[in-house]
Design a protein around this motif. Structure first.
Motif, mmCIF file in Angstrom:
data_model
loop_
_atom_site.group_PDB
_atom_site.id
_atom_site.type_symbol
_atom_site.label_atom_id
_atom_site.label_comp_id
_atom_site.label_asym_id
_atom_site.label_seq_id
_atom_site.Cartn_x
_atom_site.Cartn_y
_atom_site.Cartn_z
ATOM 1 N N HIS A 1 0.856 -1.190 0.000
ATOM 2 C CA HIS A 1 0.000 0.000 0.000
ATOM 3 C C HIS A 1 0.886 1.231 0.000
ATOM 4 O O HIS A 1 1.776 1.343 0.833
ATOM 5 C CB HIS A 1 -0.871 0.034 1.254
ATOM 6 C CG HIS A 1 -1.596 -1.244 1.492
ATOM 7 N ND1 HIS A 1 -2.646 -1.646 0.726
ATOM 8 C CD2 HIS A 1 -1.385 -2.224 2.402
ATOM 9 C CE1 HIS A 1 -3.077 -2.814 1.168
ATOM 10 N NE2 HIS A 1 -2.320 -3.178 2.171
ATOM 11 N N ASN B 1 -11.782 5.096 5.154
ATOM 12 C CA ASN B 1 -10.864 4.844 4.041
ATOM 13 C C ASN B 1 -9.575 4.237 4.581
ATOM 14 O O ASN B 1 -8.826 4.893 5.300
ATOM 15 C CB ASN B 1 -10.602 6.181 3.326
ATOM 16 C CG ASN B 1 -9.681 6.026 2.131
ATOM 17 O OD1 ASN B 1 -9.015 5.004 1.977
ATOM 18 N ND2 ASN B 1 -9.638 7.055 1.299
ATOM 19 N N ARG C 1 -7.932 1.961 -0.317
ATOM 20 C CA ARG C 1 -8.244 0.735 -1.044
ATOM 21 C C ARG C 1 -9.489 0.039 -0.482
ATOM 22 O O ARG C 1 -10.368 -0.357 -1.225
ATOM 23 C CB ARG C 1 -7.036 -0.197 -0.915
ATOM 24 C CG ARG C 1 -7.089 -1.421 -1.767
ATOM 25 C CD ARG C 1 -5.770 -2.136 -1.673
ATOM 26 N NE ARG C 1 -5.623 -3.141 -2.678
ATOM 27 C CZ ARG C 1 -4.498 -3.812 -2.885
ATOM 28 N NH1 ARG C 1 -3.430 -3.554 -2.160
ATOM 29 N NH2 ARG C 1 -4.434 -4.729 -3.821
ATOM 30 N N PHE C 2 -9.541 -0.090 0.809
ATOM 31 C CA PHE C 2 -10.677 -0.751 1.463
ATOM 32 C C PHE C 2 -11.537 0.307 2.154
ATOM 33 O O PHE C 2 -11.018 1.153 2.882
ATOM 34 C CB PHE C 2 -10.184 -1.774 2.491
ATOM 35 C CG PHE C 2 -9.261 -2.792 1.895
ATOM 36 C CD1 PHE C 2 -9.745 -3.774 1.039
ATOM 37 C CD2 PHE C 2 -7.901 -2.769 2.176
ATOM 38 C CE1 PHE C 2 -8.896 -4.704 0.474
ATOM 39 C CE2 PHE C 2 -7.041 -3.699 1.615
ATOM 40 C CZ PHE C 2 -7.534 -4.669 0.763
ATOM 41 N N PRO D 1 -14.633 0.067 4.511
ATOM 42 C CA PRO D 1 -15.729 -0.508 5.295
ATOM 43 C C PRO D 1 -16.840 0.521 5.473
ATOM 44 O O PRO D 1 -16.543 1.697 5.721
ATOM 45 C CB PRO D 1 -15.090 -0.847 6.643
ATOM 46 C CG PRO D 1 -13.644 -0.625 6.495
ATOM 47 C CD PRO D 1 -13.395 0.188 5.279
ATOM 48 N N MET E 1 -18.219 -3.729 2.713
ATOM 49 C CA MET E 1 -16.976 -3.053 2.339
ATOM 50 C C MET E 1 -16.922 -2.816 0.828
ATOM 51 O O MET E 1 -17.321 -3.671 0.044
ATOM 52 C CB MET E 1 -15.782 -3.886 2.764
ATOM 53 C CG MET E 1 -14.473 -3.133 2.645
ATOM 54 S SD MET E 1 -13.221 -3.789 3.710
ATOM 55 C CE MET E 1 -12.858 -5.292 2.880
ATOM 56 N N ASN E 2 -16.441 -1.646 0.468
ATOM 57 C CA ASN E 2 -16.157 -1.341 -0.930
ATOM 58 C C ASN E 2 -14.654 -1.451 -1.173
ATOM 59 O O ASN E 2 -13.854 -1.278 -0.258
ATOM 60 C CB ASN E 2 -16.630 0.068 -1.278
ATOM 61 C CG ASN E 2 -18.137 0.146 -1.408
ATOM 62 O OD1 ASN E 2 -18.758 -0.750 -1.946
ATOM 63 N ND2 ASN E 2 -18.720 1.211 -0.886
ATOM 64 N N TYR E 3 -14.326 -1.714 -2.408
ATOM 65 C CA TYR E 3 -12.917 -1.841 -2.788
ATOM 66 C C TYR E 3 -12.658 -0.857 -3.921
ATOM 67 O O TYR E 3 -13.391 -0.832 -4.919
ATOM 68 C CB TYR E 3 -12.656 -3.273 -3.260
ATOM 69 C CG TYR E 3 -11.224 -3.535 -3.677
ATOM 70 C CD1 TYR E 3 -10.279 -3.929 -2.735
ATOM 71 C CD2 TYR E 3 -10.828 -3.396 -5.010
ATOM 72 C CE1 TYR E 3 -8.963 -4.175 -3.115
ATOM 73 C CE2 TYR E 3 -9.520 -3.633 -5.388
ATOM 74 C CZ TYR E 3 -8.590 -4.027 -4.442
ATOM 75 O OH TYR E 3 -7.303 -4.267 -4.816
ATOM 76 N N GLY F 1 -18.175 -3.514 -4.367
ATOM 77 C CA GLY F 1 -18.308 -3.878 -2.954
ATOM 78 C C GLY F 1 -19.306 -4.971 -2.699
ATOM 79 O O GLY F 1 -20.058 -5.397 -3.589
#
Lengths: 160, 257
Positions: B51, B87, B91-92, B94, B125-127, B142
């Motif tokens: 990351h 955030n 990247r992730f 929730p 969660m969105n990615y 997500g």
């Protein structure tokens, strides 16, 4: 950035129309509940059944519920949704010897209303407690599934 | 747009190179000024860090404006919802969504269906597929889990089986439902101005448990929409509260440029 926003707005509008259009699909579920029955010959009986006709009784005595279905076809019986007893007349037309034998079948059941969907509305389901009958042609009636819904599953078998 | 894309490409290359360079420097510390070819190869093949953004990059709060707008145009169901999102590594994301949904419809046959305002929740969660980009725009997909507990009154129905006399009115009041569902979603988010974002999400929503009672199927599920839909759409307005680390990271990225 301006172009991106225009794309976003167009997609939003398209999406809104798409998903609003998907909302109403019409009534695709069955709107009527039927008791599904069949006729079955006992091994020692030699009568040959041609057709079966079903009539209402009492104030509905002249009305044909199901006219002349083949003896081997499934019978679709509608029970009175406003009562818990339905009496029906069954006319059994024979091939050999050519004759019509009449029986009265009485269904005893409980009703309950079921909301199927916004498009189909409500269906009255039934739960069969017992089935009574005269013995002119019918030897016995077996309840195979007491729950009568809008799904066409066999509910009873008439043995002759 | 082409210029912007080129700029983003250059930024990502510069960031990647600087990372490689930094790691190569650390790998070479204490060794001779002229490393052997084998060591040079090793330094070149060291992987970039997983990351490049800090762990905590801030929070996002948002509201879905699609349903309120559609209600203005006559839609007889919908919800008002807001969400909170964290955030992580850019990247992730929730997310927790909370909302209130209701519906009221009278059909052509005078059937009346009402779901009074009921709470619903979604967690998941969105990615962000553009996690390594320093740009403020996101392309996300997500997975969410939603549930709602609600009740409905269904009145003024009739039943006609085509043989017996029609019976009406049939009323099925106070039906309590508990519905669980999943949402597979994808969409975009665009930085409009400052820390404000706009974006849309398209959702596929398989039901896990419809929660029908002995007397009824739910027509409208708060947070899910009409039972028959299976798909959904949100249009969100969002505000990002960036973390100090993210601000620092972005400043350093700009400085490199």
């Amino acid at each position: 950035m301006g172009k991106v926003l225009i794309h976003l707005l167009l997609l939003t509008m398209a999406g809104s129309f798409l998903f609003t259009a998907c909302d109403s699909e019409g009534c695709v579920d069955g709107q009527v509940s039927f008791a599904i029955g069949s006729c079955s010959q006992l091994p020692f009986d030699s009568l040959k059944l041609s057709t079966v006709s079903v009539y209402g009784t009492g104030m509905w005595s002249d009305s044909v519920m199901k006219s002349s279905v083949s003896g081997s076809s499934a019978l679709e019986i509608r029970l009175d949704p406003a009562s818990e007893i339905t009496k029906l007349r069954f006319d059994f037309a024979l091939k050999q010897p050519t004759d019509t034998i009449r029986d009265t079948v009485t269904f005893y059941y409980e009703n309950h209303d079921y909301f199927v969907s916004i498009d189909c509305g409500c269906v009255v389901f039934h739960y069969i407690d017992s089935i009574g009958h005269t013995n002119n042609f019918i030897k016995k009636i077996a309840i195979t599934n007491p729950e009568i819904t809008n799904e066409k599953t066999p509910n009873f078998t008439i043995y002759y | 747009m082409r210029r912007l894309r080129t700029l983003r490409f250059i930024i990502s290359i510069v960031l990647s190179l600087s990372t490689f360079y930094g790691m190569a420097q650390r790998a070479d510390a204490g060794s001779s000024p002229h490393p052997s070819p084998a060591k040079r190869v090793m330094a070149d093949t060291i992987k970039a860090p997983k990351h490049n953004h800090p762990l905590y990059c801030g929070m996002m709060v948002g509201v879905n404006i699609a349903d309120p707008i559609l209600r203005l145009f006559g839609q007889d169901y919908g919800g008002y919802e807001g969400f909170l999102e964290v955030n992580l590594y850019n990247r992730f994301f929730p997310q927790w969504t909370i909302g209130v949904g209701s519906a009221k419809r009278t059909t052509d046959t005078n059937l009346f269906y009402e779901t009074k305002s009921s709470l619903y929740n979604r967690v998941g969660m969105n990615y962000n597929f553009r996690f390594n980009s320093t740009s403020n725009n996101y392309f996300v997909a997500g997975l969410m889990y939603g549930f709602s507990s609600y009740s409905a009154d269904i009145r003024n129905m009739s039943y006609d089986d085509g043989f017996w006399p029609e019976i009406s009115p049939i009323e099925i009041p106070k039906q309590k439902f508990v519905t669980h569902w999943l949402e597979l979603c994808f969409g975009i988010r665009v930085n409009v101005i400052g820390n404000f974002y706009m974006g849309w999400m398209v959702k596929y929503k398989p039901l896990l448990k419809e929660g029908s009672t002995d007397l009824a199927n739910p027509w409208y599920i708060p947070g899910y929409g009409p039972n028959s839909s299976g798909f959904g759409f949100t249009y969100d307005l969002m505000y990002q509260i960036p973390s100090r680390k993210l601000k620092k990271f972005r400043k350093s990225a700009e400085a490199i440029l």
